[in-house]
Design an enzyme around this catalytic site. Structure first.
Site, PDB file in Angstrom:
ATOM      1  N   GLY A 124       0.806  -1.205   0.000  1.00  0.00           N
ATOM      2  CA  GLY A 124       0.000   0.000   0.000  1.00  0.00           C
ATOM      3  C   GLY A 124       0.842   1.258   0.000  1.00  0.00           C
ATOM      4  O   GLY A 124       0.315   2.369  -0.029  1.00  0.00           O
ATOM      5  N   SER A 175       6.382  -0.309  -3.188  1.00  0.00           N
ATOM      6  CA  SER A 175       5.870  -1.538  -3.807  1.00  0.00           C
ATOM      7  C   SER A 175       4.955  -1.225  -4.983  1.00  0.00           C
ATOM      8  O   SER A 175       4.850  -2.016  -5.925  1.00  0.00           O
ATOM      9  CB  SER A 175       5.145  -2.408  -2.772  1.00  0.00           C
ATOM     10  OG  SER A 175       4.040  -1.732  -2.214  1.00  0.00           O
ATOM     11  N   CYS A 205      11.233 -10.240  10.599  1.00  0.00           N
ATOM     12  CA  CYS A 205       9.997 -10.245   9.818  1.00  0.00           C
ATOM     13  C   CYS A 205      10.281 -10.604   8.364  1.00  0.00           C
ATOM     14  O   CYS A 205       9.527 -11.349   7.737  1.00  0.00           O
ATOM     15  CB  CYS A 205       9.309  -8.887   9.912  1.00  0.00           C
ATOM     16  SG  CYS A 205       7.749  -8.807   9.022  1.00  0.00           S
ATOM     17  N   CYS A 236       7.349  -2.910  10.991  1.00  0.00           N
ATOM     18  CA  CYS A 236       6.485  -3.268   9.876  1.00  0.00           C
ATOM     19  C   CYS A 236       5.226  -3.944  10.420  1.00  0.00           C
ATOM     20  O   CYS A 236       5.258  -4.664  11.417  1.00  0.00           O
ATOM     21  CB  CYS A 236       7.214  -4.199   8.915  1.00  0.00           C
ATOM     22  SG  CYS A 236       7.675  -5.795   9.603  1.00  0.00           S
TER      23      CYS A 236
END
Length: 364
Positions: free
Chosen positions: A14, A18, A102, A206
Site C-alpha cells: 500500500g 511496492s 519479519c 512493519c
C-alpha cells in the site's frame, strides 16, 4: 535475468515503493500476481485505519494494471514467531530488531509457505540490489553465486533489514526499484498517478501501523518499576517502568532533570538501569565487541577487512573481523561506536560496503 518466462509474485504494502515495483514489472510487459500480507494488531481486534488504507491503496494499484490481488493472512505466524522473538529478547535485556526477523520469517518465510512456493520470484519494494558471480570449477548445474548488494541510495538502503534471510530466499527475491533513488521512485509514482504517490514512508515496526513500540512491549510484558542509577557515582537518579523500555545509548525519553542522560548499562537481574551524564560520554561507546551466531546469507564467510552497521543509518563503519570459532567473531571498529547493545544485529559488508555477507548478534 530474463523475467518473461518467470512466474512473479509482488508483495504490495500500500506504499509508494511496492506500487512502483508493480509499475516497473508491468512496464516490461509482465503480468505478475499481487499479494497483500495481512497482519492485525490482535486477532480479536479490528484492523486500525492505517491497515485498511494500506489495503485500499494496494487494491487500487493492482486494479490499475489489471493484476489480481490476494490477501494472505500471516497473522498467527507473525505473533507466534516475530513477537515471541522480540519479547524474549527484550525480557532478557537485549535490543532486538523485529523488522529483520519479519523479512526472514514472514515476507520470505510464512508467505512462501502459503503462496510464494507457487512462484519463481517474489518481488518487494526493498532498496537493495543483487548480483551473480560465476563459481570457478563448479560441477553443479547452478554455477552462480547470488549476492545481496547495497542500494545506491545510502539513506534508504535496506540490506541491513535483509541480512538474516536464507540463500534460498535470496534466490527467489526480486528488487525492481533497488537500483533507484527514493526521489526517482516518488517521481515515477506521481507521473503515473499511482494512488500512494503522496503517502509518507511508514515508520516503526512493519505491520504494526500506528502502534507505539513501547505500547507493543507493554501489551506483552507489562511494567516492572526499578531504579535508574548514575554509573560513575551510584547515585539514584529516578525510577523506570521496566528495563525493556530502554536501550543502550538511549538519550531521549529519560525524563530526568539535569541531563542529558545516556543509558550505558542494564542489570537485568537487579532491574537497574545505569545512566551517564553529559554529552556523548565515553561510557556510551565501544570499539571492540563480539558477535555470535553469524548468519552468512550465501555461505560465504566475510574477509578480515569489512564495513558494518549496527543500526539503520546511512553510514557504513570500517572494521576488522577475527573469527574465534563456532560462528563467533570479534569486531574491532576503526573508531568507537555509539550505543552498541546486546541483541542488536551487526551487519557485515565488504570494505567497499557493496556486498552484504550477513549478520550476527552482538553479545555485550
Amino acid at each position: 535475468m530474463n523475467l518473461q518466462d518467470k512466474k512473479i509474485a509482488v508483495l504490495l504494502s500500500g506504499g509508494v515503493d511496492s506500487s512502483v515495483v508493480l509499475y516497473e514489472l508491468v512496464r516490461q510487459g509482465l503480468q505478475p500476481d499481487c499479494f497483500y500480507i495481512k497482519i492485525g494488531p490482535e486477532e480479536e481486534e479490528e484492523w486500525d485505519c492505517s491497515s485498511e488504507e494500506d489495503l485500499e491503496m494496494a487494491t487500487a494499484v493492482s486494479h490499475k494494471y489489471g493484476c489480481k490481488l490476494e490477501v494472505v493472512d500471516c497473522h498467527r505466524e507473525y505473533w507466534d514467531q516475530v513477537t515471541k522473538y522480540t519479547m524474549d529478547k527484550v525480557r532478557s535485556g537485549m535490543t532486538p530488531n523485529p523488522d529483520v526477523m519479519c523479512n526472514r520469517l514472514i515476507k520470505f518465510g510464512a508467505f512462501h509457505e502459503k503462496r510464494g512456493h507457487d512462484y519463481d520470484l517474489i518481488a518487494t519494494g526493498h532498496y537493495a540490489t543483487t548480483e551473480e558471480e560465476e563459481i570457478v570449477n563448479c560441477k553443479l548445474s547452478n554455477s552462480k553465486l547470488k549476492w545481496l548488494c547495497t542500494s545506491p541510495d545510502p539513506v534508504k538502503d535496506q540490506t541491513d533489514f535483509l541480512a538474516q534471510i536464507y540463500d534460498w530466499q535470496l534466490q527467489k527475491a526480486l528488487f525492481p526499484i533497488g537500483h533507484m533513488m527514493k526521489e526517482e521512485v516518488r517521481e515515477i509514482a506521481e507521473r503515473e498517478h499511482l494512488a500512494p504517490a503522496h503517502r509518507r514512508d511508514s515508520q516503526g515496526i512493519c505491520f504494526l501501523g500506528k502502534i507505539n513500540y513501547n505500547d507493543y512491549i507493554r501489551r506483552y510484558l507489562g511494567e516492572l518499576p526499578g531504579d535508574v542509577v548514575e554509573l560513575e557515582t551510584g547515585k539514584l537518579i529516578g525510577k523506570h517502568r521496566g528495563h525493556w523500555f530502554h536501550t543502550i545509548g538511549q538519550r531521549k525519553g529519560m525524563g530526568f532533570g539535569g541531563g542529558p542522560w545516556f543509558v550505558v548499562k542494564k542489570d537485568v537481574e537487579q532491574n537497574i538501569i545505569y545512566v551517564s551524564h553529559g554529552y556523548d560520554p565515553q561510557t556510551a561507546y565501544k570499539q571492540e565487541f563480539p558477535i555470535r551466531d553469524f548468519h552468512s546469507i550465501n555461505g560465504q564467510l566475510p574477509p578480515h577487512d569489512v564495513t558494518l552497521k549496527i543500526r539503520h543509518t546511512p553510514e557504513f563503519l570500517p572494521a576488522t573481523l577475527e573469527a574465534t570459532g563456532n560462528g563467533i567473531y570479534t569486531v574491532r571498529a576503526a573508531a568507537p561506536i555509539h550505543g552498541v547493545a546486546p541483541g542488536q544485529f551487526c551487519v557485515i559488508y565488504d570494505n567497499r560496503h557493496h556486498r552484504c555477507y550477513g549478520s550476527g548478534e552482538i553479545t555485550v
